[in-house]
Design an enzyme around this catalytic site. Structure first.
Site, PDB file in Angstrom:
ATOM      1  CE  LYS A 108      -4.493   1.024   0.642  1.00 47.85           C
ATOM      2  NZ  LYS A 108      -5.702   0.338   0.232  1.00 47.85           N
TER       3      LYS A 108
ATOM      4  N   GLY B 157     -24.467   3.354   4.676  1.00 45.66           N
ATOM      5  CA  GLY B 157     -23.626   3.951   3.643  1.00 45.66           C
ATOM      6  C   GLY B 157     -24.004   3.448   2.272  1.00 45.66           C
ATOM      7  CB  VAL B 158     -26.595   3.973  -0.039  1.00 41.54           C
ATOM      8  CG1 VAL B 158     -27.274   2.897   0.784  1.00 41.54           C
ATOM      9  CG2 VAL B 158     -27.140   5.352   0.326  1.00 41.54           C
ATOM     10  N   GLY B 159     -22.974   4.688  -0.786  1.00 41.90           N
ATOM     11  CA  GLY B 159     -22.122   5.285  -1.822  1.00 41.90           C
ATOM     12  C   GLY B 159     -21.980   4.301  -2.957  1.00 41.90           C
ATOM     13  CG  ASN B 160     -18.783   4.662  -5.696  1.00 43.13           C
ATOM     14  OD1 ASN B 160     -19.517   5.104  -6.572  1.00 43.13           O
ATOM     15  ND2 ASN B 160     -17.718   5.312  -5.260  1.00 43.13           N
ATOM     16  CB  VAL B 161     -19.455  -0.713  -2.022  1.00 40.18           C
ATOM     17  CG1 VAL B 161     -19.766  -2.151  -1.634  1.00 40.18           C
ATOM     18  CG2 VAL B 161     -18.066  -0.615  -2.633  1.00 40.18           C
TER      19      VAL B 161
HETATM   20  P1  NAD Z   1     -18.111   5.815  -0.980  1.00 43.55           P
HETATM   21  O1  NAD Z   1     -17.391   6.990  -0.451  1.00 43.55           O
HETATM   22  O2  NAD Z   1     -18.628   5.840  -2.375  1.00 43.55           O
HETATM   23  O3  NAD Z   1     -19.354   5.453  -0.030  1.00 43.55           O
HETATM   24  C1  NAD Z   1     -19.330   5.567   1.354  1.00 43.55           C
HETATM   25  C2  NAD Z   1     -20.659   6.158   1.759  1.00 43.55           C
HETATM   26  O4  NAD Z   1     -20.760   6.129   3.172  1.00 43.55           O
HETATM   27  C3  NAD Z   1     -20.846   7.607   1.332  1.00 43.55           C
HETATM   28  O5  NAD Z   1     -22.060   7.747   0.632  1.00 43.55           O
HETATM   29  C4  NAD Z   1     -20.853   8.374   2.653  1.00 43.55           C
HETATM   30  O6  NAD Z   1     -21.702   9.522   2.611  1.00 43.55           O
HETATM   31  C5  NAD Z   1     -21.396   7.328   3.606  1.00 43.55           C
HETATM   32  N1  NAD Z   1     -21.079   7.552   5.001  1.00 43.55           N
HETATM   33  C6  NAD Z   1     -19.955   8.043   5.567  1.00 43.55           C
HETATM   34  N2  NAD Z   1     -20.052   8.080   6.901  1.00 43.55           N
HETATM   35  C7  NAD Z   1     -21.290   7.599   7.194  1.00 43.55           C
HETATM   36  C8  NAD Z   1     -22.005   7.391   8.402  1.00 43.55           C
HETATM   37  N3  NAD Z   1     -21.473   7.666   9.593  1.00 43.55           N
HETATM   38  N4  NAD Z   1     -23.249   6.872   8.342  1.00 43.55           N
HETATM   39  C9  NAD Z   1     -23.805   6.583   7.153  1.00 43.55           C
HETATM   40  N5  NAD Z   1     -23.192   6.772   5.977  1.00 43.55           N
HETATM   41  C10 NAD Z   1     -21.951   7.265   5.997  1.00 43.55           C
HETATM   42  O7  NAD Z   1     -17.116   4.586  -0.773  1.00 43.55           O
HETATM   43  P2  NAD Z   1     -17.223   3.132  -1.406  1.00 43.55           P
HETATM   44  O8  NAD Z   1     -16.268   3.018  -2.527  1.00 43.55           O
HETATM   45  O9  NAD Z   1     -18.653   2.753  -1.603  1.00 43.55           O
HETATM   46  O10 NAD Z   1     -16.601   2.275  -0.207  1.00 43.55           O
HETATM   47  C11 NAD Z   1     -17.387   1.980   0.920  1.00 43.55           C
HETATM   48  C12 NAD Z   1     -16.588   1.100   1.869  1.00 43.55           C
HETATM   49  O11 NAD Z   1     -16.194  -0.098   1.192  1.00 43.55           O
HETATM   50  C13 NAD Z   1     -15.279   1.729   2.369  1.00 43.55           C
HETATM   51  O12 NAD Z   1     -15.034   1.257   3.675  1.00 43.55           O
HETATM   52  C14 NAD Z   1     -14.229   1.147   1.419  1.00 43.55           C
HETATM   53  O13 NAD Z   1     -12.949   1.138   2.008  1.00 43.55           O
HETATM   54  C15 NAD Z   1     -14.775  -0.251   1.217  1.00 43.55           C
HETATM   55  N6  NAD Z   1     -14.352  -0.903  -0.014  1.00 43.55           N
HETATM   56  C16 NAD Z   1     -14.639  -0.348  -1.214  1.00 43.55           C
HETATM   57  C17 NAD Z   1     -14.262  -1.010  -2.382  1.00 43.55           C
HETATM   58  C18 NAD Z   1     -14.604  -0.444  -3.734  1.00 43.55           C
HETATM   59  O14 NAD Z   1     -14.486  -1.183  -4.721  1.00 43.55           O
HETATM   60  N7  NAD Z   1     -15.024   0.795  -3.840  1.00 43.55           N
HETATM   61  C19 NAD Z   1     -13.574  -2.226  -2.311  1.00 43.55           C
HETATM   62  C20 NAD Z   1     -13.317  -2.795  -1.055  1.00 43.55           C
HETATM   63  C21 NAD Z   1     -13.710  -2.122   0.082  1.00 43.55           C
END
Ligand code: NAD
Length: 358
Positions: free
Chosen positions: A80, A179-183
């Site tokens: 990393k 958390g309803v971001g990308n994943v």
């Molecule tokens: P993202 O930033 O798109 O989504 C995260 C979401 O969580 C955001 O919408 C944010 O507003 C919300 N959030 C933050 N704090 C919060 C809280 N206290 N309560 C409710 N919602 C909250 O990120 P992502 O890419 O969807 O990743 C999400 C998680 O998955 C992270 O922990 C990341 O490390 C992990 N992850 C992601 C991937 C990937 O392919 N993107 C792969 C492995 C692990």
């Protein structure tokens, strides 16, 4: 404390510090293990309070990548990188070009990709000086956005946990997603299509309302997600969602989600087990994203196009690995995350021994 005594050091093969006065680059690249292949893991840009904080983060993250890559059955080790700086104000193309030169200096021991604070555009600048960059767009080998693949792996993992713990399919199963971001967003859509009933939360209310309307989900306030009356709790926001504070409130029989570092500490892991909650270890169930990135590395190394079928086969295998962890934990009456750590370490040590014998 010296570097070698740090609890996060745990047998790192190499820790490399880079600085470039002209561009202001201050970066650390940590290579935990190359036993299974070149180390792979993203680059994080964060305004760390001190170089020591940056180092600790790099070490923890790189070790976690060794475990994640081993559990995803990838021919990759764990590494990393961290860049010390504020990604909102201190990014320049020259900074990422300097970072690319640093990656190149390691001669292919480490492959980088996106992580928090680092975008595809940033890595495109790095790519001018090194070929050891994945997670890009616009070329034949490119794998694009990993999050739909991460969500697919989590979806398959949730389905497996529900089959094992509740002896049913996903239809009518109640799932809370934090958390309803990308994943989390992609996961919600997949679960909805499979007939699950959703309870959603996010601090970003705009995206949340749109998704809830599309999936018929109930919305709750961020702090209320822990109290939701559901079968599955899926942490998909930041780390540390499962702690001794939140556990007494969680009513779900299953915890399975995409976030990294879901357990606030080892005590939380033990308490989960004592409460009889089935926990899908985070770095196993969320391995889909790195599998996608590995598909790009594989294609680049072979001079071929990206192959989605290879990624899909690895996702199938990831579900089998998760099943192996859950089964062993059940038979041995042990916490799932402890079993996963043990299997990951054995896979890494096994690869190192094979290499030494060759
Ligand atoms: P993202 O930033 O798109 O989504 C995260 C979401 O969580 C955001 O919408 C944010 O507003 C919300 N959030 C933050 N704090 C919060 C809280 N206290 N309560 C409710 N919602 C909250 O990120 P992502 O890419 O969807 O990743 C999400 C998680 O998955 C992270 O922990 C990341 O490390 C992990 N992850 C992601 C991937 C990937 O392919 N993107 C792969 C492995 C692990």
């Amino acid at each position: 404390m010296t570097l070698f005594d740090s609890p996060a050091f745990e047998g790192h093969e190499g820790v490399h510090a880079f600085s470039d006065e002209k561009t202001g680059l201050k970066a650390i690249i940590a290579v935990h293990s190359t036993a299974r292949g070149p180390a792979a893991g993203g680059c994080r840009m964060w305004p760390y309070a001190s170089a020591e904080d940056a180092l600790t983060d790099a070490l923890k993250l790189s070790r976690a990548m060794s475990y994640k890559n081993a559990m995803a059955d990838l021919e990759l080790g764990g590494g990393k990188s961290v860049i010390i700086g504020d990604s909102r104000t201190q990014k320049t193309p020259a900074l990422f070009e300097a970072f690319g030169r640093a990656v190149e200096d390691l001669g292919g021991k480490y492959w980088t990709a996106e992580d928090v604070g680092v975008s595809v555009a940033d890595l495109t600048h790095a790519r001018r000086h090194t070929r050891y960059v994945a997670g890009l767009e616009g070329h034949e080998a490119a794998s694009g956005d990993p999050s739909p693949v991460t969500a697919e792996g989590v979806f398959r993992g949730v389905r497996l946990c529900v089959q094992r713990a509740l002896k049913r399919d996903l239809s009518g199963v109640r799932v809370a997603i934090q958390g309803v971001g990308n994943v989390g967003g992609y996961l919600a859509q997949k679960l909805h299509a499979a007939g699950a009933r959703l309870v959603l939360t996010d601090v970003n209310t705009e995206a949340l309302s749109r998704l809830a309307a599309a999936t018929g989900a109930e919305i709750v306030a961020p702090n209320a997600i822990f109290d939701a009356d559901v079968d599955v709790f899926a942490p998909c926001a930041l780390g540390g969602a499962i702690s001794l504070d939140t556990l007494p409130r969680i009513r779900a029989r299953i915890i399975a989600g995409g976030a990294n570092n879901q357990l606030a500490d080892a005590d939380a892991g033990r308490e989960l087990f004592n409460r009889g909650i089935l926990y899908a270890p985070d770095y196993v169930i969320n391995g889909g994203g790195i599998i996608n990135v590995a598909g790009e590395i594989r294609a680049l190394e072979r001079g071929e196009a990206f192959d989605p079928a290879w990624v899909d086969a690895k996702l199938d295998r990831l579900a089998l690995t998760l099943e192996e962890v859950l089964e062993q934990a059940l038979v041995e009456r042990r916490p799932t995350h402890e079993v996963a750590n043990e299997i990951a370490r054995a896979r890494i040590v096994g690869a190192a021994e094979k290499r030494a014998a060759a």
